[in-house]
Design a protein around this motif. Sequence first.
Motif, PDB file in Angstrom:
ATOM      1  N   GLU A  91       1.220  -1.239   0.169  1.00 40.74           N
ATOM      2  CA  GLU A  91      -0.133   0.468   0.133  1.00 40.74           C
ATOM      3  C   GLU A  91       0.889   1.477   0.084  1.00 40.74           C
ATOM      4  O   GLU A  91       0.789   2.300  -0.588  1.00 40.74           O
ATOM      5  N   HIS A  92       1.604   1.701   1.355  1.00 43.01           N
ATOM      6  CA  HIS A  92       2.652   2.971   0.884  1.00 43.01           C
ATOM      7  C   HIS A  92       3.800   2.038   0.690  1.00 43.01           C
ATOM      8  O   HIS A  92       4.733   2.634  -0.073  1.00 43.01           O
ATOM      9  N   ARG A  93       4.751   1.037   1.637  1.00 39.42           N
ATOM     10  CA  ARG A  93       5.603   0.724   1.835  1.00 39.42           C
ATOM     11  C   ARG A  93       6.104  -0.900   2.486  1.00 39.42           C
ATOM     12  O   ARG A  93       5.484  -1.141   3.132  1.00 39.42           O
ATOM     13  N   TRP A 114       5.242   4.604  -7.147  1.00 42.81           N
ATOM     14  CA  TRP A 114       4.315   5.853  -6.868  1.00 42.81           C
ATOM     15  C   TRP A 114       4.256   4.825  -4.926  1.00 42.81           C
ATOM     16  O   TRP A 114       3.414   5.103  -4.544  1.00 42.81           O
ATOM     17  N   LEU A 115       5.752   4.526  -4.570  1.00 44.43           N
ATOM     18  CA  LEU A 115       5.183   3.640  -3.268  1.00 44.43           C
ATOM     19  C   LEU A 115       6.478   4.379  -2.565  1.00 44.43           C
ATOM     20  O   LEU A 115       7.186   5.170  -3.286  1.00 44.43           O
ATOM     21  N   GLU A 116       6.528   4.904  -1.006  1.00 46.87           N
ATOM     22  CA  GLU A 116       7.799   4.897  -0.508  1.00 46.87           C
ATOM     23  C   GLU A 116       8.685   3.936  -0.781  1.00 46.87           C
ATOM     24  O   GLU A 116       8.550   3.153  -0.553  1.00 46.87           O
ATOM     25  N   GLY A 136       4.846   2.925   9.693  1.00 52.51           N
ATOM     26  CA  GLY A 136       5.064   2.385   8.331  1.00 52.51           C
ATOM     27  C   GLY A 136       5.011   2.057   6.567  1.00 52.51           C
ATOM     28  O   GLY A 136       4.650   2.401   5.845  1.00 52.51           O
ATOM     29  N   ASP A 138       3.515  -1.765   5.761  1.00 54.11           N
ATOM     30  CA  ASP A 138       2.973  -2.450   5.280  1.00 54.11           C
ATOM     31  C   ASP A 138       2.489  -4.365   4.821  1.00 54.11           C
ATOM     32  O   ASP A 138       2.032  -4.619   4.940  1.00 54.11           O
ATOM     33  N   ARG A 221      -5.990   3.164  -8.292  1.00 53.50           N
ATOM     34  CA  ARG A 221      -3.789   3.328  -8.735  1.00 53.50           C
ATOM     35  C   ARG A 221      -4.360   3.069 -10.205  1.00 53.50           C
ATOM     36  O   ARG A 221      -4.890   1.853 -10.122  1.00 53.50           O
TER      37      ARG A 221
END
Length: 369
Positions: A91-93, A114-116, A136, A138, A221
């Motif tokens: 999702e994020h990282r 699009w990700l960290e 942070g 996931d 996305r």
Amino acid sequence: MAIEIPRELLPVDGRFGCGPSKVRPAQIEALAAAGSSLLGTSHRQPPVKNLVGSVRERLATLFRLPDGYEILLGNGGSTAFWDAAAFGLIEHRSQNLVFGEFGGKFAKAAAAPWLEAPDVRKAEPGSLSTAEVTDGVDVYAWPHNETSTGVAAPVQRIAADGALTVIDATSAAGGIDFDVTQADVYYFAPQKNLGSDGGLWLAAVSPAAIERIERIAASGRYIPEFLSLKNVVDNSRLNQTLNTPALSTLHLLDSQLEWILSNGGLNWAGARTTESSGLLYDWAEKSKAATPFVTDAAQRSPVVATIDFDDSVDAAAVAKTLRANGIVDTEPYRKLGRNQLRIATFVSIEPDDVRQLIRVIDYVLTQRG
Ligand SMILES: *Cc1c(COP(=O)(O)O)cnc(C)c1O
């Protein structure tokens, strides 16, 4: 000068590669027998859909899947799964444990714009890094068996709220016993311990992983059709893939699963690979010139044995001699750059053939120079 190994020392089957790896002759015969009733027929009709259904059911049995877990499959091998995960699972990282080539490849795929940037936890090849609960993150990801080094890692869920534990089991699946409830995604390709051919990836996934896949798919996305995990979920439930799968890969996989299950399942398979790899580690511990590459015995892989040699032995020359005598693919992982032999002890490989291989290596070591 080529060394000719006496015939009575040779293993029955000379395939000791880590992937593609030994396909048992009985699987090849079964594929030939299925022949024209399977090969060359539509993947949208019962012969192929029933085969996919059988693979999914047998995997569910093999892994003792609890209610709510599902078996997914898609085209492109484990490498395609990494990109699919970057689009549709992280999702994020992610936190990626990297202790060899394959863990590193997922970390690279997870470095998507699009990700960290992924939280990469590195360890020297031959050892292991461990996950650490981090704000942070996931997705926590690592290989069950790092095929490039012969290090096996525990499959143990990371207790972080809402995060997924994602395990690359490409070379471990069906060869190392484990508790599937400790993972949210346990993914693999079938050309290693599962003795099939390449081109496909499969995964056992938890309800939390399905929920994540559906949530990201609905988030807006951009996700390419071929790499859409939502697409994989929908197609897998219909016992099909988005585009044409390799039918022979599915058939070889199905007969391998039948064979493992009829022998006692994961418990039996794990005991057999432990026996085979143990023969090599014990031999190397006692040998003057050889030593197990992985120093911590608890981290030594039961399915991929890596054996280092001292300067008195040219391991590449040994592998070459073995190859000239029909014993193939004992070379180390190409980028590891060690004076080493890497020997698969997958479930398809007979422990007695490993015993013979050890006799052969001893013979080659006494003949050289
Ligand atoms: C072989 C391997 C892969 C790559 O599999 P492909 O199906 O060729 O993409 C990934 N991870 C591990 C641990 C492997 O051993």
